[in-house]
Scaffold this motif. Structure first.
Motif, PDB file in Angstrom:
ATOM      1  N   GLN A   7       0.842  -1.188   0.000  1.00  0.00           N
ATOM      2  CA  GLN A   7       0.000   0.000   0.000  1.00  0.00           C
ATOM      3  C   GLN A   7       0.873   1.232   0.000  1.00  0.00           C
ATOM      4  OE1 GLN A   7      -2.588   0.086   3.350  1.00  0.00           O
ATOM      5  NE2 GLN A   7      -4.088  -1.290   2.449  1.00  0.00           N
ATOM      6  N   ALA A   8       0.356   2.317  -0.618  1.00  0.00           N
ATOM      7  CA  ALA A   8       1.102   3.575  -0.660  1.00  0.00           C
ATOM      8  C   ALA A   8       1.082   4.238   0.702  1.00  0.00           C
ATOM      9  CB  ALA A   8       0.482   4.504  -1.680  1.00  0.00           C
ATOM     10  N   SER A   9       2.181   4.871   1.052  1.00  0.00           N
ATOM     11  CA  SER A   9       2.218   5.664   2.278  1.00  0.00           C
ATOM     12  C   SER A   9       2.918   6.977   1.980  1.00  0.00           C
ATOM     13  CB  SER A   9       2.989   4.888   3.347  1.00  0.00           C
ATOM     14  OG  SER A   9       3.642   5.776   4.211  1.00  0.00           O
ATOM     15  N   MET A  10       2.208   8.096   2.221  1.00  0.00           N
ATOM     16  CA  MET A  10       2.799   9.427   2.057  1.00  0.00           C
ATOM     17  C   MET A  10       2.411  10.216   3.281  1.00  0.00           C
ATOM     18  SD  MET A  10       2.574  11.098  -1.656  1.00  0.00           S
ATOM     19  CE  MET A  10       3.279  12.595  -1.064  1.00  0.00           C
ATOM     20  N   ALA A  11       2.991   9.873   4.416  1.00  0.00           N
ATOM     21  CA  ALA A  11       2.535  10.455   5.674  1.00  0.00           C
ATOM     22  C   ALA A  11       2.854  11.939   5.738  1.00  0.00           C
ATOM     23  CB  ALA A  11       3.198   9.739   6.833  1.00  0.00           C
ATOM     24  N   GLU A 105      -6.353 -12.918   4.854  1.00  0.00           N
ATOM     25  CA  GLU A 105      -6.388 -14.385   4.916  1.00  0.00           C
ATOM     26  C   GLU A 105      -5.451 -15.004   3.876  1.00  0.00           C
ATOM     27  OE1 GLU A 105     -10.415 -15.621   4.329  1.00  0.00           O
ATOM     28  OE2 GLU A 105     -11.133 -14.599   6.138  1.00  0.00           O
ATOM     29  N   VAL A 106      -5.239 -14.280   2.762  1.00  0.00           N
ATOM     30  CA  VAL A 106      -4.404 -14.851   1.690  1.00  0.00           C
ATOM     31  C   VAL A 106      -3.030 -14.179   1.557  1.00  0.00           C
ATOM     32  CG1 VAL A 106      -6.282 -15.817   0.311  1.00  0.00           C
ATOM     33  CG2 VAL A 106      -5.612 -13.459  -0.069  1.00  0.00           C
ATOM     34  N   HIS A 107      -2.877 -12.959   2.079  1.00  0.00           N
ATOM     35  CA  HIS A 107      -1.544 -12.349   2.084  1.00  0.00           C
ATOM     36  C   HIS A 107      -1.464 -11.191   3.076  1.00  0.00           C
ATOM     37  CE1 HIS A 107      -3.334 -10.144  -1.600  1.00  0.00           C
ATOM     38  NE2 HIS A 107      -3.506  -9.369  -0.546  1.00  0.00           N
ATOM     39  N   ASP A 108      -0.222 -10.814   3.392  1.00  0.00           N
ATOM     40  CA  ASP A 108      -0.016  -9.682   4.299  1.00  0.00           C
ATOM     41  C   ASP A 108      -0.112  -8.382   3.514  1.00  0.00           C
ATOM     42  OD1 ASP A 108       0.531 -11.401   6.399  1.00  0.00           O
ATOM     43  OD2 ASP A 108       2.630 -11.584   5.782  1.00  0.00           O
ATOM     44  N   VAL A 109      -0.322  -7.275   4.243  1.00  0.00           N
ATOM     45  CA  VAL A 109      -0.299  -5.956   3.610  1.00  0.00           C
ATOM     46  C   VAL A 109       0.899  -5.197   4.171  1.00  0.00           C
ATOM     47  CG1 VAL A 109      -1.510  -3.756   3.369  1.00  0.00           C
ATOM     48  CG2 VAL A 109      -2.794  -5.882   3.231  1.00  0.00           C
ATOM     49  N   VAL A 110       1.757  -4.721   3.286  1.00  0.00           N
ATOM     50  CA  VAL A 110       2.973  -4.016   3.694  1.00  0.00           C
ATOM     51  C   VAL A 110       2.887  -2.569   3.229  1.00  0.00           C
ATOM     52  CG1 VAL A 110       5.492  -3.938   3.402  1.00  0.00           C
ATOM     53  CG2 VAL A 110       4.318  -6.142   3.437  1.00  0.00           C
ATOM     54  N   ARG A 111       3.204  -1.617   4.077  1.00  0.00           N
ATOM     55  CA  ARG A 111       3.181  -0.201   3.682  1.00  0.00           C
ATOM     56  C   ARG A 111       4.525   0.178   3.051  1.00  0.00           C
ATOM     57  NH1 ARG A 111      -1.592   1.547   4.914  1.00  0.00           N
ATOM     58  NH2 ARG A 111      -2.551   1.252   6.946  1.00  0.00           N
ATOM     59  N   VAL A 112       4.464   0.888   1.943  1.00  0.00           N
ATOM     60  CA  VAL A 112       5.678   1.297   1.233  1.00  0.00           C
ATOM     61  C   VAL A 112       5.601   2.796   0.965  1.00  0.00           C
ATOM     62  CG1 VAL A 112       6.968   1.068  -0.930  1.00  0.00           C
ATOM     63  CG2 VAL A 112       6.030  -0.956   0.148  1.00  0.00           C
ATOM     64  N   HIS A 113       6.686   3.517   1.238  1.00  0.00           N
ATOM     65  CA  HIS A 113       6.708   4.965   1.053  1.00  0.00           C
ATOM     66  C   HIS A 113       6.812   5.299  -0.437  1.00  0.00           C
ATOM     67  CE1 HIS A 113       7.236   9.119   2.150  1.00  0.00           C
ATOM     68  NE2 HIS A 113       8.299   9.194   1.367  1.00  0.00           N
ATOM     69  N   VAL A 114       5.971   6.219  -0.919  1.00  0.00           N
ATOM     70  CA  VAL A 114       6.030   6.626  -2.321  1.00  0.00           C
ATOM     71  C   VAL A 114       6.465   8.083  -2.433  1.00  0.00           C
ATOM     72  CG1 VAL A 114       4.256   4.976  -3.050  1.00  0.00           C
ATOM     73  CG2 VAL A 114       3.572   7.283  -2.434  1.00  0.00           C
ATOM     74  N   THR A 115       7.193   8.371  -3.505  1.00  0.00           N
ATOM     75  CA  THR A 115       7.688   9.743  -3.690  1.00  0.00           C
ATOM     76  C   THR A 115       7.189  10.370  -4.988  1.00  0.00           C
ATOM     77  OG1 THR A 115       9.669   8.797  -4.685  1.00  0.00           O
ATOM     78  CG2 THR A 115       9.804   9.360  -2.344  1.00  0.00           C
ATOM     79  N   SER A 116       6.479   9.589  -5.810  1.00  0.00           N
ATOM     80  CA  SER A 116       5.985  10.141  -7.085  1.00  0.00           C
ATOM     81  C   SER A 116       4.701   9.422  -7.476  1.00  0.00           C
ATOM     82  CB  SER A 116       7.029   9.929  -8.195  1.00  0.00           C
ATOM     83  OG  SER A 116       7.165   8.532  -8.455  1.00  0.00           O
ATOM     84  N   ARG A 117       3.995   9.978  -8.467  1.00  0.00           N
ATOM     85  CA  ARG A 117       2.803   9.308  -8.980  1.00  0.00           C
ATOM     86  C   ARG A 117       3.164   7.963  -9.602  1.00  0.00           C
ATOM     87  NH1 ARG A 117       0.290  11.956 -13.270  1.00  0.00           N
ATOM     88  NH2 ARG A 117      -1.370  10.439 -13.093  1.00  0.00           N
ATOM     89  N   GLU A 118       4.334   7.914 -10.229  1.00  0.00           N
ATOM     90  CA  GLU A 118       4.781   6.655 -10.831  1.00  0.00           C
ATOM     91  C   GLU A 118       4.939   5.577  -9.762  1.00  0.00           C
ATOM     92  OE1 GLU A 118       5.309   9.700 -13.784  1.00  0.00           O
ATOM     93  OE2 GLU A 118       5.928   9.662 -11.689  1.00  0.00           O
ATOM     94  N   GLN A 226      10.746   7.588 -15.428  1.00  0.00           N
ATOM     95  CA  GLN A 226      10.866   8.008 -14.033  1.00  0.00           C
ATOM     96  C   GLN A 226      11.478   6.901 -13.162  1.00  0.00           C
ATOM     97  OE1 GLN A 226      10.360  10.799 -12.393  1.00  0.00           O
ATOM     98  NE2 GLN A 226      10.406  10.024 -10.300  1.00  0.00           N
ATOM     99  N   PRO A 227      12.625   7.187 -12.481  1.00  0.00           N
ATOM    100  CA  PRO A 227      13.220   6.166 -11.596  1.00  0.00           C
ATOM    101  C   PRO A 227      12.255   5.842 -10.444  1.00  0.00           C
ATOM    102  CG  PRO A 227      14.750   7.988 -11.976  1.00  0.00           C
ATOM    103  CD  PRO A 227      13.411   8.422 -12.486  1.00  0.00           C
ATOM    104  N   LEU A 228      12.225   4.581 -10.059  1.00  0.00           N
ATOM    105  CA  LEU A 228      11.343   4.170  -8.964  1.00  0.00           C
ATOM    106  C   LEU A 228      12.019   4.408  -7.618  1.00  0.00           C
ATOM    107  CD1 LEU A 228      10.100   0.833 -10.562  1.00  0.00           C
ATOM    108  CD2 LEU A 228       8.730   2.893 -10.212  1.00  0.00           C
ATOM    109  N   GLY A 229      11.222   4.703  -6.595  1.00  0.00           N
ATOM    110  CA  GLY A 229      11.763   4.929  -5.249  1.00  0.00           C
ATOM    111  C   GLY A 229      12.442   3.676  -4.713  1.00  0.00           C
ATOM    112  N   SER A 230      13.362   3.853  -3.769  1.00  0.00           N
ATOM    113  CA  SER A 230      14.160   2.722  -3.263  1.00  0.00           C
ATOM    114  C   SER A 230      13.283   1.634  -2.640  1.00  0.00           C
ATOM    115  CB  SER A 230      15.192   3.213  -2.248  1.00  0.00           C
ATOM    116  OG  SER A 230      14.530   3.874  -1.171  1.00  0.00           O
ATOM    117  N   GLN A 231      12.232   2.045  -1.893  1.00  0.00           N
ATOM    118  CA  GLN A 231      11.379   1.026  -1.249  1.00  0.00           C
ATOM    119  C   GLN A 231      10.597   0.214  -2.279  1.00  0.00           C
ATOM    120  OE1 GLN A 231       8.943   2.081   2.073  1.00  0.00           O
ATOM    121  NE2 GLN A 231      10.557   3.216   3.100  1.00  0.00           N
TER     122      GLN A 231
END
Length: 350
Positions: A7-11, A105-118, A226-231
């Motif tokens: 999931q996207a995270s832009m806190a 039930e079928v998979h975990d949800v992991v939060r990932v930091h996003v820095t761009s729309r891409e 557009q380069p993708l963020g490290s996470q």
């Protein structure tokens, strides 16, 4: 089991990570669009279409299925969400929690930091890529993102569940949770039927190779270079993909979908369950008629493209207004109420 969904995270200050909707993310990450608003020194040469007015580069499948219930209500919901009755908000939030529990039930949800729309779109694509092997192996997947183009408008949706039946057919199962312990009305079923038919229409086009990478980048104005963020890159590596830019991911998605032997969806089912008791109320099997689905979608998208005005419900469906949060302020309702009066000649209230 399936890989973890991300999931996207832009806190921001006071916000929870991952709480942003796609449209909010678009607004945050596209400040340049503000220059098109009246009052910013740029004159608009023509009236804005609803897509432009709300800064939308794409629509959700649920936008169109909500239109099939009442288009005017859908517009008010976008413009005045604060007027929604509290019970509706509680119902929606409970429904979201039930869907998340099923997903977990079928998979975990992991939060990932996003820095761009891409980055935020890369998350959707990675979630799709990570479940393709599961589908190929005959497994069951949940919360599957799907994208497509109808009438030159980009659409996005999330399929609740895809799995294979005992006879080997690919089956879509949509879960609808209800506040009251009985099956919905015919009008509500119609709205839900249209939603799952749109999912099939879009998914089938994806596995048939109709969704080419440049279609996505041109419609949503994304940059393949557009380069993708490290996470994002780290997570991609965990699910077996080495990617550096957004375009790499798009190519991978296209190849994985078209070279996979995943069939189109054979069967559409909607399961209605009672929120409080979690009991199954009933299952509807939906017939897919491509021509009808296309015609309906054309009609609803004509509003978004500015080709016609917003419409409310017809007189025979005016019972829907009784449970609507916006009935007191509804222009469509007022116009309808005035219609017969003007014809029979009593005093007009202005």
């Amino acid at each position: 089991g399936a890989e973890a969904a991300i999931q996207a995270s832009m806190a921001g200050p006071g916000s929870e990570p991952g709480e942003l909707s796609d449209s909010e993310l678009l607004l945050l990450l596209e400040p340049g669009d503000q220059a098109l608003q009246p009052g910013f020194g740029v004159r608009l040469k023509r009236a804005q279409t609803p897509l432009e007015k709300y800064y939308l580069k794409y629509l959700c499948v649920t936008d169109l299925s909500t239109q099939s219930w009442c288009e005017q209500q859908m517009v008010y919901g976008r413009e005045l969400p604060q007027l929604q009755v509290p019970e509706t908000v509680v119902l929606l939030n409970t429904g979201k929690s039930i869907h998340l529990a099923r997903e977990l039930e079928v998979h975990d949800v992991v939060r990932v930091h996003v820095t761009s729309r891409e980055d935020s779109w890369a998350i959707k694509i990675l979630n799709l890529l990570s479940v393709i092997p599961e589908l190929q192996a005959g497994g069951c997947v949940r919360e599957l993102p799907v994208f497509g183009v109808i009438e030159d408008v980009f659409l996005m949706g999330i399929i609740d569940e895809l799995c294979y039946s005992a006879t080997g057919e690919l089956e879509l199962r949509e879960l609808k949770t209800r506040g009251r312990p009985f099956m919905p009305s015919g009008a509500q079923k119609k709205r839900d039927y249209f939603q799952v038919c749109l999912y099939k229409y879009i998914f089938d086009a994806m596995v048939q190779g109709k969704l080419k990478p440049d279609v996505i980048t041109s419609h949503i104005q994304l940059r393949p270079e557009q380069p993708l963020g490290s996470q994002i890159r780290e997570h991609a590596q965990k699910v077996g993909f080495t990617v550096t830019c957004f375009g790499d991911l798009l190519e991978l998605m296209y190849l994985n979908l078209t070279l996979s032997d995943i069939p189109g969806i054979d069967c559409l089912k909607i399961e209605y369950s009672h929120q409080e008791s979690n009991t199954l109320l009933g299952t509807e099997v939906v017939r897919f008629e491509e021509e009808k689905v296309r015609e309906k979608a054309q009609h609803y998208l004509a509003y978004w493209k500015g080709q016609r005005e917003v419409q409310g419900v017809e007189i025979e469906e005016a019972w829907k207004c009784q449970s609507c949060s916006y009935s007191e302020i509804c222009d469509w309702r007022k116009k309808r109420a005035e219609g017969p009066e003007q014809r029979s000649g009593p005093k007009k209230s202005k």
